[in-house]
Design an enzyme around this catalytic site. Structure first.
Site, short mmCIF file in Angstrom:
data_model
loop_
_atom_site.label_atom_id
_atom_site.label_comp_id
_atom_site.label_asym_id
_atom_site.label_seq_id
_atom_site.Cartn_x
_atom_site.Cartn_y
_atom_site.Cartn_z
N GLU A 222 0.83 -1.23 0.02
CA GLU A 222 -0.08 0.02 0.01
C GLU A 222 0.80 1.47 -0.04
O GLU A 222 1.79 1.32 0.82
CB GLU A 222 -0.90 0.19 1.25
CG GLU A 222 -1.87 -1.21 1.19
CD GLU A 222 -2.65 -1.21 2.64
OE1 GLU A 222 -3.57 -0.38 2.94
OE2 GLU A 222 -2.19 -1.93 3.53
N ARG B 171 5.06 -12.96 10.09
CA ARG B 171 5.50 -11.59 9.77
C ARG B 171 6.72 -11.44 10.72
O ARG B 171 7.09 -11.96 11.80
CB ARG B 171 4.43 -10.51 10.71
CG ARG B 171 4.77 -9.28 10.22
CD ARG B 171 3.58 -8.29 10.57
NE ARG B 171 3.70 -7.01 10.24
CZ ARG B 171 2.91 -6.04 10.33
NH1 ARG B 171 1.54 -6.46 10.65
NH2 ARG B 171 3.01 -4.72 10.03
N LYS C 126 3.54 0.99 10.20
CA LYS C 126 3.71 2.26 9.33
C LYS C 126 3.08 3.12 9.98
O LYS C 126 3.55 4.34 9.97
CB LYS C 126 3.18 1.80 7.76
CG LYS C 126 4.06 1.19 7.14
CD LYS C 126 3.95 1.35 5.46
CE LYS C 126 2.65 0.39 5.27
NZ LYS C 126 2.55 0.34 3.69
#
Length: 571
Positions: free
Chosen positions: A46, A270, A280
């Site tokens: 993204e 992850r 983020k």
């Protein structure tokens, strides 16, 4: 739907062929002829921030697995939220992928598919599988239920198809305010998976999009657009992190209802590293609140920050290969990453001499006007790197830490009456010290043995320490930025109730040293060039550097046995 290729291919790195469950699934699919043996992956960031080391692991898996099996890997920007996305982020992501050594086979954006996604939403409304809802976000959370209690149906759930089609078109035409209405999938408000409780497909956002401008004022939710985007690109192996495993049934539901290409998702662990945050949102907080000096601050876990600090793409890829792929989340020690950085820089970094905290040394019996040229090895790990000339003269600079007036046990460096070896130079013995009015040592007076040039001792006597130096008359001034962990806790998110993660920021994460002295060969050092400052660690030239003002960033230190001994003595 344009496509492009990055210009830089992957360089030599450890083989990606280490067995893991995703690789095994691909091998099985090829064996059974699924997708006719085709392998198509994608890396789908993204564009709402800069990439970090966690994204590097995802990139490694996506690109390396595709390459290993002769497949292709797309880069797709999942740009469905214009309020958080910027072209700056798009550009930085492309730069980071190229720097890490990968090239994409197709360049796509979720915004390429906005019309198709809208058309499919209309189809779902016509099929009675989607409806326009009037609930506010707060009301929607109340109606959603909990993990132990089923949700309640919205009063809007049973609107007619005709009414839903009319309202959805009016949403698209901008007739309603932001947040007034949403389009939701009609699935099951009692589902044990909360993601299946009539999830939102579209919301109203009156914000200009970085690519489509003001063409749209309704935007698909990530969970609606993601699976369909994979399907449109015929992704055979859609690889995501574990937090999306509960979303996979929803992706599958949309694909099944629309009867489109059945892209399948696989979830892996992850990456989490000690003393580091990967969110983020939190990284953006650090930037916006001025805790760091931008996304590329060398203390940040972003790839641009690591690049600026002097990390190499080879080191990062080898680290990603080593941490492996599993179905269980865990935390990796920061020292694990640092090991691969040291290992790679040891092979490639040129050796030079630099003094960060200078102490003046005068060799009393050395000729005043003599300057000798000492031959120094550029890299003992690489014979092809050759040698360089380092000037030696009467007045030198050494590190302050390399002298103790009252040395403790196991300190073998310079002190009054002791002989040490100067790297590539001579053996010297300290005779006396000069102090300022505050009692600080500002100068050493030493003598040298002319027969020990190059550090040899013709009589075979032994010295226990070799120290580095620079000639005071020839040294170049430099600024050196020394970095420590950005956080003081292994888990920066470990805070008491009501506290913010920033409470764990390390106030000493950056130390700026001025008046440092480096050997003259560094006068024209290129930006991003990497060096080993002998005995001190690895350093690189910062983008702010210039021939008039040299600036170095400390990438990582060498293991310092004495520092560990000294630290134990303070406990």
């Amino acid at each position: 739907m344009g496509s492009s290729e990055a210009e830089i291919g992957a360089t030599s790195v450890e083989s990606p062929g280490k067995s893991n469950f995703i690789r095994d699934a691909i091998i099985e699919d090829i064996k059974t002829g699924k997708h006719n043996g085709r392998v198509q992956t994608r890396f789908p960031p993204e564009p709402n921030g800069y990439l970090h080391i966690g994204h590097a692991k995802a990139m490694y898996i996506d690109f390396e697995l595709a390459a290993e099996f002769g497949g292709k890997c797309n880069l797709r920007f999942d740009d469905t939220n214009p309020s958080k996305e910027e072209t700056e982020y798009v550009d930085s992501i492309m730069e980071d992928i190229r720097w890490l050594g990968y090239k994409w086979d197709g360049l796509y954006y979720a915004s390429d598919y906005f019309q198709q996604l809208y058309d499919w939403a209309v189809q779902l409304i016509k099929d009675g599988k989607a409806y326009v809802d009037d609930l506010s976000p707060t009301e929607m959370r109340e109606y959603r239920g909990t993990l132990t209690e089923p949700g309640r149906e919205s009063p809007s759930r049973n609107r007619t198809v005709t009414e839903n089609l009319d309202l959805f078109e009016r949403m698209k035409n901008g007739e309603f305010a932001q947040g007034d209405r949403t389009l939701r999938a009609k699935i099951d408000m009692a589902s044990p998976n909360l993601n299946m409780r009539d999830p939102v497909m579209y919301r109203i956002i009156h914000t200009e999009h970085h690519r489509t401008g003001n063409q749209w004022c309704i935007y698909p939710m990530y969970d609606y657009a993601h699976g369909e985007s994979d399907s449109l690109e015929h992704i055979t192996h859609s690889i995501c992190t574990l937090e999306y495993s509960d979303h996979r049934p929803l992706y599958d539901w949309f694909i099944e209802q629309l009867n489109i290409f059945p892209s399948h998702q696989y979830e892996f662990d992850r990456l989490s590293i000690t003393y580091t945050v990967m969110s983020k949102r939190k990284l953006l907080t650090l930037v916006q609140d001025g805790h760091v000096k931008g996304w590329n601050d060398p203390r940040m876990p972003t790839l641009s920050g690591m690049r600026r600090r002097g990390y190499t793409p080879e080191a990062i890829r080898n680290f990603c290969a080593n941490v492996g792929v599993s179905k269980t989340n865990g935390t990796t020690q920061l020292s694990h990453l640092e090991y691969f950085v040291r290992e790679d820089l040891n092979k490639r970094a040129a050796r030079v001499m630099a003094v960060l905290n200078p102490l003046r040394v005068v060799i009393d019996n050395y000729p005043d006007d003599l300057v000798e040229e000492m031959e120094a090895i550029n890299n003992p790990e690489d014979a092809s790197a050759g040698t360089r000339i380092v000037p030696f003269s009467k007045v030198l600079c050494i590190e302050q830490d390399d002298f103790r007036e009252d040395p403790p046990k196991q300190f073998f460096r310079l002190t009054v009456g002791r002989e040490v070896r100067l790297r590539y130079g001579y053996l010297i013995t300290c005779q006396s010290v000069i102090k300022d009015s505050d009692g600080n040592i500002v100068e050493l007076h030493c003598t040298y043995d002319p027969l020990t040039r190059g550090g040899n001792t013709p009589d075979g006597r032994k010295v226990k320490s070799t120290i580095h130096w620079v000639s005071a008359a020839h040294a170049v001034d430099a600024e050196v930025r020394v970095y420590d962990n950005l956080f003081t806790k292994e888990n920066p998110n470990d805070v008491e109730e009501g506290q913010d993660f920033t409470i764990n920021l390390n106030p000493n994460s950056l130390t700026v040293l001025t008046g440092c002295k480096v050997e003259p060969s560094l006068r024209e050092a290129a930006v991003n060039a990497q060096y080993q400052f002998e005995r001190l660690g690895y350093f690189c030239v910062d983008p702010e550097s210039s021939p008039e003002r040299l600036v170095f960033n400390k990438t990582i230190g060498l293991r310092d046995t004495w520092a560990k001994v000294e630290q134990r003595g303070k406990k």
